[in-house]
Design a protein around this motif. Sequence first.
Motif, PDB file in Angstrom:
ATOM      1  N   ALA A   1       0.795  -1.233   0.000  1.00 17.86           N
ATOM      2  CA  ALA A   1       0.000   0.000   0.000  1.00 17.86           C
ATOM      3  C   ALA A   1       0.825   1.279   0.000  1.00 17.86           C
ATOM      4  CB  ALA A   1      -0.979   0.010   1.191  1.00 17.86           C
ATOM      5  N   GLN A   2       2.051   1.213  -0.545  1.00 14.24           N
ATOM      6  CA  GLN A   2       2.845   2.442  -0.528  1.00 14.24           C
ATOM      7  C   GLN A   2       3.741   2.582  -1.747  1.00 14.24           C
ATOM      8  OE1 GLN A   2       6.596   1.710   2.160  1.00 14.24           O
ATOM      9  NE2 GLN A   2       4.777   1.223   3.356  1.00 14.24           N
ATOM     10  N   GLY A   3       4.172   3.800  -1.989  1.00 19.51           N
ATOM     11  CA  GLY A   3       5.105   4.085  -3.073  1.00 19.51           C
ATOM     12  C   GLY A   3       5.747   5.431  -2.841  1.00 19.51           C
ATOM     13  N   LEU A   4       6.373   5.939  -3.892  1.00 20.43           N
ATOM     14  CA  LEU A   4       7.001   7.255  -3.851  1.00 20.43           C
ATOM     15  C   LEU A   4       6.417   8.082  -4.988  1.00 20.43           C
ATOM     16  CD1 LEU A   4      10.896   6.899  -3.468  1.00 20.43           C
ATOM     17  CD2 LEU A   4       9.263   7.746  -1.767  1.00 20.43           C
ATOM     18  N   SER A   5       6.073   9.315  -4.694  1.00 20.16           N
ATOM     19  CA  SER A   5       5.603  10.197  -5.765  1.00 20.16           C
ATOM     20  C   SER A   5       6.817  10.645  -6.571  1.00 20.16           C
ATOM     21  CB  SER A   5       4.914  11.425  -5.178  1.00 20.16           C
ATOM     22  OG  SER A   5       5.884  12.270  -4.583  1.00 20.16           O
ATOM     23  N   ASP A   6       6.592  11.285  -7.720  1.00 19.66           N
ATOM     24  CA  ASP A   6       7.787  11.678  -8.478  1.00 19.66           C
ATOM     25  C   ASP A   6       8.519  12.861  -7.855  1.00 19.66           C
ATOM     26  OD1 ASP A   6       5.821  13.311  -9.297  1.00 19.66           O
ATOM     27  OD2 ASP A   6       5.764  12.595 -11.387  1.00 19.66           O
ATOM     28  N   HIS A   7       7.944  13.448  -6.780  1.00 18.64           N
ATOM     29  CA  HIS A   7       8.738  14.393  -5.967  1.00 18.64           C
ATOM     30  C   HIS A   7       9.594  13.652  -4.950  1.00 18.64           C
ATOM     31  CE1 HIS A   7       6.011  17.371  -7.512  1.00 18.64           C
ATOM     32  NE2 HIS A   7       4.985  16.825  -6.901  1.00 18.64           N
ATOM     33  N   GLY A   8       9.443  12.312  -4.884  1.00 19.63           N
ATOM     34  CA  GLY A   8      10.197  11.561  -3.895  1.00 19.63           C
ATOM     35  C   GLY A   8       9.534  11.513  -2.535  1.00 19.63           C
ATOM     36  N   ASP A   9       8.263  11.903  -2.455  1.00 16.05           N
ATOM     37  CA  ASP A   9       7.546  11.812  -1.183  1.00 16.05           C
ATOM     38  C   ASP A   9       6.885  10.446  -1.035  1.00 16.05           C
ATOM     39  OD1 ASP A   9       8.114  14.307  -0.162  1.00 16.05           O
ATOM     40  OD2 ASP A   9       6.443  15.258  -1.224  1.00 16.05           O
ATOM     41  N   VAL A  10       6.838   9.969   0.214  1.00 10.73           N
ATOM     42  CA  VAL A  10       6.185   8.694   0.494  1.00 10.73           C
ATOM     43  C   VAL A  10       4.674   8.862   0.329  1.00 10.73           C
ATOM     44  CG1 VAL A  10       5.706   6.999   2.298  1.00 10.73           C
ATOM     45  CG2 VAL A  10       8.002   7.959   2.070  1.00 10.73           C
ATOM     46  N   THR A  11       4.049   7.893  -0.329  1.00  8.26           N
ATOM     47  CA  THR A  11       2.597   7.953  -0.537  1.00  8.26           C
ATOM     48  C   THR A  11       1.939   6.666  -0.066  1.00  8.26           C
ATOM     49  OG1 THR A  11       2.946   7.132  -2.783  1.00  8.26           O
ATOM     50  CG2 THR A  11       2.654   9.524  -2.521  1.00  8.26           C
ATOM     51  N   PHE A  12       0.688   6.784   0.331  1.00 12.20           N
ATOM     52  CA  PHE A  12      -0.107   5.638   0.793  1.00 12.20           C
ATOM     53  C   PHE A  12      -1.199   5.383  -0.248  1.00 12.20           C
ATOM     54  CE2 PHE A  12      -3.684   4.198   3.752  1.00 12.20           C
ATOM     55  CZ  PHE A  12      -3.181   2.923   3.929  1.00 12.20           C
ATOM     56  N   LEU A  13      -1.378   4.115  -0.617  1.00 15.28           N
ATOM     57  CA  LEU A  13      -2.352   3.782  -1.673  1.00 15.28           C
ATOM     58  C   LEU A  13      -3.785   3.724  -1.177  1.00 15.28           C
ATOM     59  CD1 LEU A  13      -0.584   0.896  -3.675  1.00 15.28           C
ATOM     60  CD2 LEU A  13      -0.245   3.358  -3.857  1.00 15.28           C
ATOM     61  N   GLY A  14      -3.976   3.870   0.140  1.00 19.86           N
ATOM     62  CA  GLY A  14      -5.334   3.831   0.676  1.00 19.86           C
ATOM     63  C   GLY A  14      -5.605   2.540   1.415  1.00 19.86           C
ATOM     64  N   ARG A  15      -6.727   2.516   2.170  1.00 19.11           N
ATOM     65  CA  ARG A  15      -7.090   1.345   2.944  1.00 19.11           C
ATOM     66  C   ARG A  15      -7.238   0.149   2.013  1.00 19.11           C
ATOM     67  NH1 ARG A  15      -8.198   2.187   8.341  1.00 19.11           N
ATOM     68  NH2 ARG A  15      -7.218   0.148   8.384  1.00 19.11           N
ATOM     69  N   GLY A  16      -6.717  -0.965   2.452  1.00 13.64           N
ATOM     70  CA  GLY A  16      -6.784  -2.170   1.625  1.00 13.64           C
ATOM     71  C   GLY A  16      -5.808  -2.150   0.455  1.00 13.64           C
TER      72      GLY A  16
END
Length: 404
Positions: free
Chosen positions: A136-151
């Motif tokens: 449920a996670q990745g990096l945006s193209d700014h290099g910020d950590v992102t959450f894909l949402g519940r589930g």
Amino acid sequence: MALIVQKFGGTSVGDAGRIREVAEQVARTVARGNQVVLVVSAMGKETDELLRLAADVARSRDGREMDMLITSGEVKAVAVVAMALHDQGLRAESFTGGQAGFVTDANHQNAKIADLRVDRLRQALAEGKVPVVAGAQGLSDHGDVTFLGRGGSDTTAVALAHALGADVCELYTDVSGVFSADPRLVPVARKMATVSFDELLEMTATGCPKPAMRSVEFARSYNVPLHVRSAFTWEPGTWVKMEDDTMEQASVIAVTHDTSDGKITVSGLADRPGVAGTLFRTLADRGVNVDMIVQNVSNGGLTDISFTVPSENFDASLEATRAALGDLGAREVTGDADMAKVSIVGSGMKTDPGVAARMFEALATAGINIEMISTSPIRTSCVIRRGQLEAAVGTLHTAFGLDV
Ligand code: ASP
Ligand code: MG
């Protein structure tokens, strides 16, 4: 030798003992000659606890900071799972979503996967390692950590299975597969051996909680075979695949339910172009996901529209609709928060006349009044009073011959 993506989360990795059991299962899978990529989501109720912590600390909900916080649950889980795999004699390496190659948009708390670069995971596999990827996670193209949402971990698993060309994506959970109804409501519900993507998608859209709907959509788009199964008994679960037209299907394979619907009715609306647009634009602009919509035949130039919204949006939706009363030229807005939805699902219903009639008759026999009806080619749903939901699900399960 097969390449298998295995996803574990929540209660499946709820404590140290569970994590060791998961590691044993991975070791068994590898010992049979398979390559395994693990996806792990946060332990137990950790995601909920992190959300509560944020609420206790501050009123602000900055998306970037929320994502840093929530994704920490998965990071902690992959590290300890990798350690448990080491104890099993496996060479395992944990990866955050970013390290695993997940590039997303910058839509914090509900980020979408934009790209997936799996070179590093391929390298680890080639070296005989078991990659353990935080779900449920990745990096945006700014290099910020992102959450894909519940589930979102289910989506991580399916996306990896697709990108790596895996033979199967195994989604482990605390139930032993996909059931013909919620076993907590219907003890005689049966575990399905197989279900099609289309059917499971309708089921998840109408209340079946697992797997996450978005992951089923993804799996269908890329034809990734799913195996939904138990992390407690390890028995074979339910296979999810494209529809198999060679098999004669029962017309109804499952009864699903959703307890969280509120109904709003706008009456005395002018029957002219643009009125429905105005009404639903008001709700859309507030981020409300409207579910069922029914408009009556107009009578003397006036009509009624009823619709349902998720319970958590009910109060805000009612207020917004009341505020729009003047613009809509409507007479009155009424709301009922205590509604629920029961649905029957099955591909065979496309070619089987009379399924809807049987559903309505069964509900009538049980004394259950239908407030709204909606259909898709492979689903029929009825909105009923919440207090009658349990009876409705059981009645329909029996009426369509699904009881074990
Ligand atoms: N841990 C996150 C959640 O509870 C992500 C996931 O489990 O898929 O929603
Ligand atoms: Mg979860």
